[in-house]
Design a protein around this motif. Sequence first.
Motif, PDB file in Angstrom:
ATOM      1  N   GLN A  77      35.791  42.142  38.468  1.00 14.76           N
ATOM      2  CA  GLN A  77      34.742  43.082  38.877  1.00 14.76           C
ATOM      3  C   GLN A  77      34.727  44.318  37.984  1.00 14.76           C
ATOM      4  OE1 GLN A  77      35.683  43.661  42.971  1.00 14.76           O
ATOM      5  NE2 GLN A  77      34.835  41.720  43.574  1.00 14.76           N
ATOM      6  N   SER A  78      35.916  44.884  37.696  1.00 16.72           N
ATOM      7  CA  SER A  78      35.852  46.114  36.893  1.00 16.72           C
ATOM      8  C   SER A  78      35.438  45.797  35.463  1.00 16.72           C
ATOM      9  CB  SER A  78      37.194  46.862  36.928  1.00 16.72           C
ATOM     10  OG  SER A  78      38.241  45.962  36.718  1.00 16.72           O
ATOM     11  N   LEU A  79      35.826  44.614  34.953  1.00 18.96           N
ATOM     12  CA  LEU A  79      35.324  44.232  33.628  1.00 18.96           C
ATOM     13  C   LEU A  79      33.803  44.220  33.626  1.00 18.96           C
ATOM     14  CD1 LEU A  79      37.688  41.308  32.618  1.00 18.96           C
ATOM     15  CD2 LEU A  79      37.174  43.298  31.221  1.00 18.96           C
ATOM     16  N   ASP A  80      33.249  43.561  34.638  1.00 24.46           N
ATOM     17  CA  ASP A  80      31.799  43.409  34.681  1.00 24.46           C
ATOM     18  C   ASP A  80      31.127  44.757  34.916  1.00 24.46           C
ATOM     19  OD1 ASP A  80      29.581  41.597  34.578  1.00 24.46           O
ATOM     20  OD2 ASP A  80      29.263  42.117  36.685  1.00 24.46           O
ATOM     21  N   PHE A  81      31.711  45.565  35.798  1.00 26.42           N
ATOM     22  CA  PHE A  81      31.143  46.877  36.088  1.00 26.42           C
ATOM     23  C   PHE A  81      31.117  47.725  34.814  1.00 26.42           C
ATOM     24  CE2 PHE A  81      31.839  51.336  37.401  1.00 26.42           C
ATOM     25  CZ  PHE A  81      30.643  51.533  38.071  1.00 26.42           C
ATOM     26  N   ALA A  82      32.225  47.685  34.072  1.00 27.12           N
ATOM     27  CA  ALA A  82      32.289  48.478  32.839  1.00 27.12           C
ATOM     28  C   ALA A  82      31.230  48.006  31.851  1.00 27.12           C
ATOM     29  CB  ALA A  82      33.676  48.373  32.223  1.00 27.12           C
ATOM     30  N   ASP A  83      31.070  46.684  31.751  1.00 29.52           N
ATOM     31  CA  ASP A  83      30.029  46.180  30.853  1.00 29.52           C
ATOM     32  C   ASP A  83      28.665  46.695  31.275  1.00 29.52           C
ATOM     33  OD1 ASP A  83      31.922  44.880  29.463  1.00 29.52           O
ATOM     34  OD2 ASP A  83      31.596  42.912  30.401  1.00 29.52           O
TER      35      ASP A  83
ATOM     36  N   GLY B 290      30.795  51.505  51.123  1.00 27.49           N
ATOM     37  CA  GLY B 290      32.247  51.512  51.306  1.00 27.49           C
ATOM     38  C   GLY B 290      32.958  50.317  50.718  1.00 27.49           C
ATOM     39  N   ALA B 291      32.285  49.586  49.829  1.00 28.53           N
ATOM     40  CA  ALA B 291      32.944  48.452  49.182  1.00 28.53           C
ATOM     41  C   ALA B 291      33.651  48.968  47.942  1.00 28.53           C
ATOM     42  CB  ALA B 291      31.920  47.395  48.808  1.00 28.53           C
ATOM     43  N   ASP B 292      34.987  48.998  47.992  1.00 31.16           N
ATOM     44  CA  ASP B 292      35.755  49.612  46.906  1.00 31.16           C
ATOM     45  C   ASP B 292      36.144  48.563  45.880  1.00 31.16           C
ATOM     46  OD1 ASP B 292      35.447  51.869  48.362  1.00 31.16           O
ATOM     47  OD2 ASP B 292      37.367  51.677  49.394  1.00 31.16           O
ATOM     48  N   PHE B 293      35.137  48.060  45.150  1.00 26.86           N
ATOM     49  CA  PHE B 293      35.386  46.917  44.267  1.00 26.86           C
ATOM     50  C   PHE B 293      36.246  47.296  43.062  1.00 26.86           C
ATOM     51  CE2 PHE B 293      31.237  48.763  43.404  1.00 26.86           C
ATOM     52  CZ  PHE B 293      31.323  49.061  42.063  1.00 26.86           C
ATOM     53  N   LEU B 294      36.567  48.603  42.913  1.00 25.31           N
ATOM     54  CA  LEU B 294      37.502  48.987  41.841  1.00 25.31           C
ATOM     55  C   LEU B 294      38.877  49.318  42.398  1.00 25.31           C
ATOM     56  CD1 LEU B 294      35.134  51.288  39.751  1.00 25.31           C
ATOM     57  CD2 LEU B 294      35.721  48.906  39.316  1.00 25.31           C
ATOM     58  N   ASP B 295      39.022  49.335  43.708  1.00 28.09           N
ATOM     59  CA  ASP B 295      40.315  49.655  44.326  1.00 28.09           C
ATOM     60  C   ASP B 295      40.999  48.430  44.888  1.00 28.09           C
ATOM     61  OD1 ASP B 295      38.294  51.661  44.565  1.00 28.09           O
ATOM     62  OD2 ASP B 295      39.756  52.945  45.556  1.00 28.09           O
ATOM     63  N   GLY B 296      40.520  47.239  44.575  1.00 25.17           N
ATOM     64  CA  GLY B 296      41.214  46.061  45.078  1.00 25.17           C
ATOM     65  C   GLY B 296      40.389  45.269  46.077  1.00 25.17           C
ATOM     66  N   TRP B 297      39.178  45.725  46.358  1.00 25.33           N
ATOM     67  CA  TRP B 297      38.291  44.967  47.241  1.00 25.33           C
ATOM     68  C   TRP B 297      37.694  43.832  46.430  1.00 25.33           C
ATOM     69  CZ3 TRP B 297      33.042  43.866  47.095  1.00 25.33           C
ATOM     70  CH2 TRP B 297      32.453  43.447  48.291  1.00 25.33           C
ATOM     71  N   GLY B 298      37.975  42.590  46.846  1.00 24.66           N
ATOM     72  CA  GLY B 298      37.457  41.456  46.086  1.00 24.66           C
ATOM     73  C   GLY B 298      38.309  41.185  44.868  1.00 24.66           C
ATOM     74  N   ALA B 299      37.693  40.577  43.863  1.00 28.83           N
ATOM     75  CA  ALA B 299      38.433  40.154  42.665  1.00 28.83           C
ATOM     76  C   ALA B 299      38.462  41.306  41.673  1.00 28.83           C
ATOM     77  CB  ALA B 299      37.756  38.940  42.053  1.00 28.83           C
ATOM     78  N   GLY B 300      39.493  42.144  41.810  1.00 31.02           N
ATOM     79  CA  GLY B 300      39.551  43.431  41.107  1.00 31.02           C
ATOM     80  C   GLY B 300      39.228  43.372  39.624  1.00 31.02           C
ATOM     81  N   VAL B 301      40.020  42.618  38.867  1.00 34.08           N
ATOM     82  CA  VAL B 301      39.906  42.700  37.407  1.00 34.08           C
ATOM     83  C   VAL B 301      38.534  42.263  36.930  1.00 34.08           C
ATOM     84  CG1 VAL B 301      40.792  41.782  35.257  1.00 34.08           C
ATOM     85  CG2 VAL B 301      42.367  42.423  37.073  1.00 34.08           C
TER      86      VAL B 301
END
Lengths: 166, 1022, 481
Positions: free
Chosen positions: B229-235, B216-227
Amino acid sequence: MQGVLGAFHELDSAIHAIEDLKKAKLGDITVFTPTPRHEFDHVLEHAPSKVRIYTLVMGLAGVTFGYWIPVWISDYWPLVVGGKAIATWVPFTILGFEVMVLIGGLSTVFAMFGFSHIPRLTMTVGYDPRFSSGHFGVWVETAPEQADAAIELLKKHGAEEVRRER
Amino acid sequence: MSQDTLKTGDKPTGVKRREFLKVLGVTGAAVSAAACSEDTGKLIPYLVSPDETVPGVSTYYATVCRECISACGVIAETRDGRVIKLEGNPDHPMSKGALCARGQAAPQGLYNPDRFRTPMVNEGGAWKAITWDDAVTRLATAVAGAKGKPSVFLNQHESGSFPRFLDSWLSSMGLAPHLSVDAEADQAAIEANRRSYGVAWPSLSFKDAKLIVSFGADFLDGWGAGVSQSLDFADARAKLDNAPRFVYIGARRSLTGLNADEWIACKPGSELSIANALAGKSSLEQAATDSGVPAAQLQRLAAEIGANKPLLALSGVTGDAALETALAVAALNQANGAVGVTIKPAQPVTSFEGIASTAQVLNAVEQMRGGSVGIAFVRGTNPAYTLPKSANFAEAFAKVPVRVSFSSFPDETTELCTLIIPDLHSLEQWGDAEPLRGTITLQQPAMDPVFPALKGSTADALIAAAKNPVGTYREWLMAQLPGGKPAIAAALPKGMMAGTLPARPTAPAAPIAARPSPASQGDFTLVTYPHALLGDGRGANKPWLQELPDPVSKVAWSSWVEIHPETAQRLGIDRGDVLEIKTATGSVKAPAFPYMGIHKDAVAIPLGQGHHATTAMGVFNPKKDAGTVQWGYGRYARDLGVNALDLLPVASNAAGGLVLDGMKVSIAKTGEHRTLPSTEGSARQHGRGIARAIEAAELNRPEQEEHEVLPGAASAEFLPGLRSPVAADAQGELGAPTAADQGKLKGMYDPNDVRGMAKRRWAMTIDLNRCTGCSACVTACYAENNIPTVGAAWQNATIWADARAGFNIERGREMNWIRLERYFEGNPDAKFGEDFETRFVPMMCQHCGNAPCEPVCPVYATYHAPDGLNVQVYNRCVGTRYCSNNCPYKVRYFNWFGYGEEDRKQYAFPEPLNWQLNPDVTVRGKGVMEKCSFCVQRIREAENRAAVEHRDLHGDEFTTACAQACPSRAITFGDAADPSWSVTQLIEDRRAYHVFEELNTFTAVVYLKKVNHSAGAAAPQA
Amino acid sequence: MATSASPLPGGQRPNIPSAAVRFPAVRSYEQVDNEIAGTLRPTLGWFAALGIAILCLLVGAATWTYQIHEGLGAAGYQPPVMWGVYIITFVFWVGIGHAGTLISAILYLFRAGFRTSIYRVSEAMTVFAVMTAGLFPILHLGRPWKFFYLIPYPNWRLIWPNPKSPLVWDVFAILTYLTISSTFLYIGLIPDIAILRDREKNPVRKSILSMLALGWRNSDREWRHFTRAYLFLAAFATPLVLSVHSVVSFDFAMALTPGWHATIFPPYFVAGAIFSGIGMVFTIAIPLRKAFKLQHYITLNDIDAAAKLCLFTSMVVGLAYLTEFQIAWVSGNKFEQDYFWNRVFGQWAWAAWIMLICNCVLPLSLFSQKLRRNTTWLFILSLFINLGMWFERFVIVVPSLSHEFEPWQWGSYRPTWVDYGILLGSFGWFFMWFLLFIKQLPVMAMMEIKEVVPPRFKHGHTDPHDLTADQIDPDQMGVAH
């Protein structure tokens, strides 16, 4: 312009009157009829109308112009749309056709006006309102000395009314 | 409300010439005198020396984004002294040049028409505008009066030196230290991090993980340091076949969950037993019974975790057991080699330090209820809205004699105050932040205050109120920063400097006793969650964020209740039926949204909507109400949807975080029906191959390249590269490998083409494997291209027309030049327990080579530019809308009303929102068609710059607004006719395809297939 | 000679109209003039009808003004349905127009006898219908004040319209059609205006009529060229009428929208147009015939014949529908199939079935001669046909747009009061012109009827009328014995 005008109530009498008038060569004959009847065409033996020539010529002119407009427009500013060629003649056929009908049709009408001398500003001599309603009229354009003969002839065929006009 | 109307003198004024020159002047002074002078710069432009700064050319300032906890470094683009756009700071470790939708929308806070334009005081229940100096004097007397008495200061949590400044000021005034509040912060996770890793928030590395498991950690919906995290996730995902698999465990499948390869739908609150079971602390069978998940599935997951180290497991649970779950997950990480590899306590995200727990805030509320508190302050935060109604904040707050608000917007809490000294916007004031340990980010004002009546920031007000002046806040701040003036002067242009700030005073870490939620009964379990765009509600007053459809539900301008289709069918609930959700503590009414991604025994409601004014106010009327104070968080937020917090009891977990889900609710149909303002037509592709995907296993078998060949369709075989719009090509005679020329001819895009029509072919690739569906690109497009928002209640016709928020959205009239389509795959009958896949497709004008929209336009208003752009000529458009009818992609948008005309009720940019408009882009008039232009203004700017510098364009020299903003780098823009642009490589990618290729439109946008990692070898999907 | 409108002068009794004797109850040229010119006297009912028409027109005008001020959003557009009621109504009126030209031109070339009595009405209908249709392309524009951008008018910037766009073809086709059909109407009117002129006593009216009559004298020379020119105009109008609706159908067929992109559209649209036009002719001619007591001119034989034509076109249209479905089925094209399924059995079933029942099922009743000669039924049926043909255009325009390639952008459509107001206004505009026409100019070509009515003969001809049949109600005239 002077002559004799006869008004007939029956078609056949008018026809016979015209036939005799032609034989007597009393002058140009004009027939007034509420509705076009072939009987008159037969006795008068007119040449067929020349309107059609105008129709043909102007029609051809129209189709040419109708093609030229879009081609010139497209070439004036060659903008690529939808990856199509700049001047595409196939769809331009539609414009060609429409302009042909427009110009051809209108010129036919004007030719007709020209040939039958309308619009005319005044009712010239030798017309009677009855001719638009029920009567057939025969107008003989003739010199005064021959008028009596014409009157005679028309009366003989049972003209309802005959009168000189000048 | 007559007292609330502002004096004309307070109307915002444009930047006068002198002021503008002043700005430039100091700019110059700044750089030239950077080395020594005491007056070292006020404003220092980013990498632009002043002599280049001319009117009509943008100046860029590096500063900080304050829209969420993260505090990313951003660059403010200013034109003639006005901020017109925010962009990520490419050098900043947090944002790396990207920026999320909320960050993009910051200028709409700066220019919000409902921002307070003067300080105000409430006398005898009536509000009165006062001068800033007057307000400061009143503040001073109030503070003096409250000396010795207990006091409360609730401050919006922010990283940097200000909190320290604030506390020192408070203590000098004999007042209690402040509480740093952020309702979005996952306090359980933070506490667990503290206990397990010793830092509030370690940086996460998705790249280095072999397996990602999110509870339930929505790290792409604003949980934590959004940008970041999504950069790193995409990589991480971009590693294609050896990318980490991503498993999402939770009762509701959030945007993050939709990006997962597998969703384990567990009962709400049962995450703990699953985590324990996976960590081997308890039996899987037990977990299976608790969670309702088949034991086999858990078995497989456990095996997978064992096989794929290092693991990255995250917990964002918000139930009663949040802390326990977070700790269990941390244990799981520690057991699977995550710490130091995928979880890096050595590089903490310091912006999460020092957040006060909700429990502490609730204690403060109780203290106020006690009546002893002499003075209370709020700044930025809005407890009257973000605390459950059952906490009775208003009643407690009313007991405080003096209530001072430093907030900029007329929100619920501010309305309860007695004195309002509006703070300046973060883009107007000095500040600093330390988002990552060791990286100090400098916040410099990018422009003079929009409303001159506001003479200073909160800090300035405090200083002025303290009779012994300590100089300006800027001087104080500079003294705090390491390295002294020269270092600062050197750092300002980049907006960053190395070094750390002195540790901030963490709130008294008194052990918090969990306050479990009271037992409640009902057939369903409630799940509430912060809205991915509106957050805890602070975004609700920004029309861009209201207009931007929620990435999951695609609903805008409204609240909704997510319920599983099976359940809905069982209860005879249709999409849009208004449901009443009841708990012991309250009830709300909202339309139903049947959603496969919710547990069949749960209902979910997003937070963030449902702002209300205490004083009764109707729907905003642009003709009458302009200039009056719009209580209830402004015209765009008031009375929109419901606030799910009204349902919640006051309960907090062991970390002091508010319990957001787990309580039982009963639902009932009210009989009302409300069409959801949604941009979603059909959620299924019907096998049309718009969003394609490929199994990781299939990737390396190119000959197995499958395609949706529609019977009777033209060649759907992908023809590499982008081909030209010439008649021969349209007939397929050129370009195709099968063609006579073996595909060598590139038509008029061949630089050597005799027709010489063009040197370029502007093109774009979109990597569906990177795209997370966050929709930042959409907001970026709104900001760049002056796209009007159309969803407000008053933006409809006048006579016999519905005045309902989102009406134009219901009618499909939204103007999003780029839209995010969210297609579901699999599970055709929406059976619960059967997993489904989601594919996001950013869809904008495809700039077809053979564009169907062009030949049908009777007036050449749209035609093909020689450089491959499909251009739209607004002045020529007469509005037949034939182009839109003929567009297979449906990416053309029509101006149904005069959204750009000031005198109309539909006006989308009420003063001063129109200050944000991009001067390079026309504001379209009534009755014309518009669409994505590939940011033609940026193309021309770059071309002109190159021409002036007597050079050719470099590869990747510039990019479009969407590509620039994208926090997952999914979009690449460039010239397909010039190999120096990276887009040319991506076009040839093995995953590349065109949408609706069989229509022979020869699009300029190439999509790269999404890569799926299904458990075991599943059949490839398309 | 009876000058009253009594159909049976002098108590004479009619009998069965036959190929030889088409108007048994019409005895002489004078009777024709008296009876037909007699219909021109305004009546109270006429004033009432005109008032209502003008009221509707005003409603429409006001609505349009509001729409121009507010923007097209005031109408019910719901993207991706970017075309709606206005385009539907445009095609509807163009279609209505076609029957007129068909009857006056094509049937003229085919020398179809039953044309004589109804062609003037339908020709007038054509002109006014096209005038109405012509408004809609302007009306549905986002910026109607810029409509002249579509016309290739010379301008110093030398910016021209795009001749590849079907909408520009429309401009050419509609303008040509309007010009030619109104010319055709006027030319046919000249001799009749001459009749009125000669009957007229009031000097003012007389001078106006004289001007309109262009000094027509019924001379043989005039008749000779007149008949020729009329023939050629008819010969032009015939392909024109086919081309115009083909061009209108190109608006759809040229797009690649599923449901529009079909080669069958031109013939399909032409047939539909003629069908709807004949429907409208019935709607207009049947009440007119009663109100003007002209049953012995527009005889049941004529109506019967027209009804057969109606039946035929209805079946052609039905065939076109079936072909569309069948093509979509065998094409294997997913988009087409989805669309047609959604049209007939899905979202839009209700509209599709209104269309099918009104256009294909109800007209089958015309196989029965009894119903073909039952004017009441024909009138009711004609109303259904008008409705059905409006819905045919609805079904073509709206469902296609609402269910295109991109599922994410599938939508729906619901018109607002603005759409309906303007629709009403268009009917007001049409009927205002038509009502003004029927009281100013003869609704029948007197001179052509005279062609059919046998002239007087002195001898050698017996009276063609036998007077054996019983006195019967004119409406029953010619029911088979």
